[in-house]
Design a protein around this motif. Sequence first.
Motif, PDB file in Angstrom:
ATOM      1  N   ASN A 120      56.512  43.537  41.043  1.00  0.00           N
ATOM      2  CA  ASN A 120      55.328  44.341  41.290  1.00  0.00           C
ATOM      3  C   ASN A 120      54.087  43.676  40.666  1.00  0.00           C
ATOM      4  O   ASN A 120      54.066  42.460  40.482  1.00  0.00           O
ATOM      5  N   TRP A 121      53.095  44.487  40.298  1.00  0.00           N
ATOM      6  CA  TRP A 121      51.829  43.928  39.842  1.00  0.00           C
ATOM      7  C   TRP A 121      51.322  44.694  38.630  1.00  0.00           C
ATOM      8  O   TRP A 121      51.588  45.889  38.473  1.00  0.00           O
TER       9      TRP A 121
ATOM     10  N   LEU B 165      48.263  48.082  47.701  1.00  0.00           N
ATOM     11  CA  LEU B 165      48.868  48.391  46.418  1.00  0.00           C
ATOM     12  C   LEU B 165      48.405  49.763  45.960  1.00  0.00           C
ATOM     13  O   LEU B 165      47.294  50.201  46.286  1.00  0.00           O
ATOM     14  N   LYS B 166      49.225  50.400  45.134  1.00  0.00           N
ATOM     15  CA  LYS B 166      48.820  51.668  44.531  1.00  0.00           C
ATOM     16  C   LYS B 166      49.332  51.734  43.095  1.00  0.00           C
ATOM     17  O   LYS B 166      50.338  51.115  42.734  1.00  0.00           O
TER      18      LYS B 166
ATOM     19  N   LEU C 122      40.302  53.408  40.995  1.00  0.00           N
ATOM     20  CA  LEU C 122      40.590  52.098  41.565  1.00  0.00           C
ATOM     21  C   LEU C 122      40.394  52.084  43.074  1.00  0.00           C
ATOM     22  O   LEU C 122      41.038  52.841  43.818  1.00  0.00           O
ATOM     23  N   ASN C 123      39.476  51.243  43.505  1.00  0.00           N
ATOM     24  CA  ASN C 123      39.328  50.926  44.922  1.00  0.00           C
ATOM     25  C   ASN C 123      39.778  49.480  45.087  1.00  0.00           C
ATOM     26  O   ASN C 123      39.039  48.561  44.745  1.00  0.00           O
ATOM     27  N   ASN C 124      40.995  49.281  45.581  1.00  0.00           N
ATOM     28  CA  ASN C 124      41.509  47.920  45.524  1.00  0.00           C
ATOM     29  C   ASN C 124      41.558  47.199  46.865  1.00  0.00           C
ATOM     30  O   ASN C 124      41.692  45.992  46.889  1.00  0.00           O
ATOM     31  N   ASN C 125      41.414  47.935  47.973  1.00  0.00           N
ATOM     32  CA  ASN C 125      41.421  47.278  49.286  1.00  0.00           C
ATOM     33  C   ASN C 125      42.583  46.297  49.437  1.00  0.00           C
ATOM     34  O   ASN C 125      42.486  45.295  50.142  1.00  0.00           O
ATOM     35  N   LEU C 126      43.637  46.571  48.733  1.00  0.00           N
ATOM     36  CA  LEU C 126      44.869  45.790  48.828  1.00  0.00           C
ATOM     37  C   LEU C 126      45.995  46.764  49.136  1.00  0.00           C
ATOM     38  O   LEU C 126      45.891  47.962  48.842  1.00  0.00           O
TER      39      LEU C 126
ATOM     40  N   ILE D 216      52.392  49.321  48.977  1.00  0.00           N
ATOM     41  CA  ILE D 216      52.515  50.525  49.790  1.00  0.00           C
ATOM     42  C   ILE D 216      53.030  50.198  51.189  1.00  0.00           C
ATOM     43  O   ILE D 216      53.020  51.047  52.075  1.00  0.00           O
ATOM     44  N   ASN D 217      53.469  48.942  51.393  1.00  0.00           N
ATOM     45  CA  ASN D 217      54.018  48.566  52.715  1.00  0.00           C
ATOM     46  C   ASN D 217      55.304  49.329  52.966  1.00  0.00           C
ATOM     47  O   ASN D 217      56.119  49.519  52.060  1.00  0.00           O
TER      48      ASN D 217
END
Length: 1022
Positions: A964-965, A987-988, A981-985, A1021-1022
Amino acid sequence: MNSLTLIEATLTKLAQLTQQQLNWYGCSQDLASPPLDISNWSPTQPNDKGYLTWSPGGQVQWYAVALTIPDSLSGYSILGLSLRLELTWWAQSAQIYVNGKLVREGDLFDSSTRLLITPNATPGETITITLRLVSPNHDLGALMKSRCVYEKGQDPGFIATQWQILAQYLQKFQPDQLPVLAEYLSSIDWSLVTDTQAFERQLQTISTQLLPLATPLQQYQINLLGHAHLDLAWLWTVSETWKVAKNTFTSVISLQETFPELTFGHTSAVLYQWIEQNHPDLFTTIQTKVKQGTWEILGGMWVEAELNLVGGESIIRQLLYGQRYFCAKFGKTTPIAWLPDSFGFPSQLPQILSQANIDYFLTGKLHWNDTNTFPYGWFNWRSPDGSSVLTFLLPPNLTGVMDTNPISMSNHAFDWYQQTQLTQSFWLPGVGDHGGGPSQEMLELVQPWSDSPFFPQLHFTTALNYLQQLPNTNLPYWDDELYLEFHRGCYTTHADQKKLNRESEGLIYAAELFMSVAESVYSKRAPFPTLQNDSAKNPVCQENIPQAWQHILFNQFHDILPGTSIPEVFTEAQQGWLEAKAIGEKILTESLEAIAKAVEIPPSFHPEAKPIVIFNSLNWSRSELVSISPPDGNWGIMTTTGESLITQFTQQRELLFYASAIPSVGYRLYWLYPLEQTPPLQDKPREYILDNDYLKVIISLETGDILSIYDQISQKELLSAPGNQLQSFRDQGQYWDAWNINPNYQAYPLPPTQLVDIQYLETGPLQWSIRVTRTQGNSSWQQDYILQYQSKILQIKTQVDWQEKHTLVKAAFPLTLTSDRVIYGTPCAATLRPTESSSKWEVCAQGWATIEENNYSVSLLSDYKYGYDSQPSQLRLSLLRSPTWPDPEADTGKHEFTYAIYPNLGNWQQAQPMKRVAELNLPLKVQYLDNSLNPKSLPPEGSFIDLGADNLILLAFKPGEEGNWILRCYESQGKPARLNLNNNLPLKVICRVNLLEEVINCTDCYSIQPWQIASFLLVSIN
């Protein structure tokens, strides 16, 4: 005669019955071997301290004595006693010969011995003792103690030491009982000395009578842990350290066979890793000892690091990689941080330690303070966020060796009780610095004192067992940094190491960040393209990041990064820096290219336009000048909406343009397009003035100093006298040359610099600069004063050819503001320090210092200069110094660095100098694009990570150690914050984790307290 005088005289007389002073003969020739005949050697004469000294600089000195064992000493028979030679020296090499045979070697740190000459002294026997000593390169050599001691169980010397310990105890705690002790000692019948048995019976009788006085001594307990503080590099190279570590660890294991009670503790994951890789059998034995509880893993860090000069994330990685290694190889982390020799500790260390499963912090360096005695020995040290760690001050050790001398051990036990009211003290027998650990001589001395009723209880233990039995409630709190009032020159010495560290930290931060972004982007959208193979899924191996970090962490050792080692150490360190930077540059280049390939390229407004992407690695929107290297010809910059931007070519034909509002951890696409005509040149003003509508700066034609810095927005003059004065001082006379600035340096000013030339380099419309060239002694300075479009910062870009010795040079800025305090940047914090202090007259800062008055502030910024000082209306930055020991050529040569003045309407929180320094060190990155056919899934402008709070600063976005990250940030203004967090990736955020990436419980994981370091686990989140 008073009681104390009588006691001292009696004990001296008693001790002399078994001690024989030595009259040495000397020879200063460098002989190949000890000669048989010393009749032509010269008698020696001690100095007023009783030392035999000789010249510094690696000079050889021989001493010899032909010792004939007497029948008796002052009438006391020594027949059948053992004979030991007690020596203490100050020499980089020591060799001891007995009857021509080499029997013992030592050095500056292994600097004493109780060498057994014979277990059975035979009167009339002659023994020749010869010493070959080599003086230190930086100091006189000295033979500081030399005597022969005759011993048996309860001999007069042993009894004299017992009574001396009792006398010292009474003097500290029961002075009214000293006359009682004196009365007993005055009853000694010295006429019985020649009757050995009768005299010894008399001494035993008096000892028995004194037992009631000695009863309180048994309430004390001295806890022993064998140790060998091992400098990874200092007056020797790292390659030598590996050998020393192997020999030290092997010696300890061997001694544990003879002395099974011996426990031993050591730090530094990197040392254990090297042993594991190169001596696996030894490593397996250590693992077994750890399981058995006789070997203690300490420290938790990769190395015993310097912590003032490094970024907060570096301290975190020291613990992350150190603790993970210990857990993997020994089945557990350590709860004890152990930094006995590092040169001061920042205020956020307790928080960082507590988030890495550390409960205790131990250091001994504060004993070295030159102004104030540190008030506590056992206390709670609290960080600005409220986190605390139990902190213990180790016993003083100023020589690198801590033996089992009973006087030293008992004195410390008594002093410790006076300071803490604790009867349980801690002692670390062993030779340190250059390794060695406990010796057989030390351990042999423990046994008789373990059985003595006139001595505190003695037993071996572990540091953890000792600390856990100490009371931990109602302890005092320390709510500040642990500032070392010593070694203040370390902030400046060997500037190359500071520069390489700052560059490496920034590079690996950006490389890891964009690698993680790129992998997150492509994990959802498409395979990750690389320079080598567009179909490969990963651009680089993630394991390369820890490898790069470990090179950096190693060079952050407390005698490498501070610049206090021999030249060969820095030659070795250079390789580590280069390897770390090579990894970082490769990862960053490939990651940015991979991201850029996914950026959608809109239609251009010019048929020959070339797309470029500007990347921002910091977590706030930035607007600043960008420099690119265009192809030959005239070029302009255009936005994606077709707006042509103002541009400027520099003298080096770099194209400047103003990149506006580059998003947080994001990017923006621009067009580079050919111009039909050359932009007009700006006229050069007649006066040497820089003016960008924010600041107006006037440079002196006579000196090159700054005559005025005028804030045109606030209509305020900043300078009360010329600024950027290069003030030089003679800086010598300190024993610790590379470490210490002469406290009286200001009494020895040197002549000011001489102006050689002043000229305009640039006159806008985006950048204005004036170059000043000056000389100082044998050195030359070239400084460019730079103002940029839309900027409130005056940069001073500096190139120096430094050829001075024992000289300190500072840049001084006398200001119109007055304050009794200055705010300094420190790792993950801001630290307030007084402007007038008898001890903090030179302090360390992470790139910025701010003085403020009446809602106005002025900051002095720096890219990699760390030494600052202040007065109520002045800030100064230490630029260079030039010690000659241990490195005779330290800092000689060429340097490039930048510092800056930054005024702001508002306080330091509003000015946010920590962000301006980050921008100085991590400029916007330029990535050229081609029209490849890769999938285009990113818009022409975007932000990957936005923390949603102005007072949160990103420390790391990285792959998790277990998958993970991990995203880490800290609160930078002393105010509550909330992660939005606004990550535009894809991820959550799942939860909060500690610095070892273990899940922690919290009621609101998004809430961040003032000054808190917060780490979050993110999943796909995929």
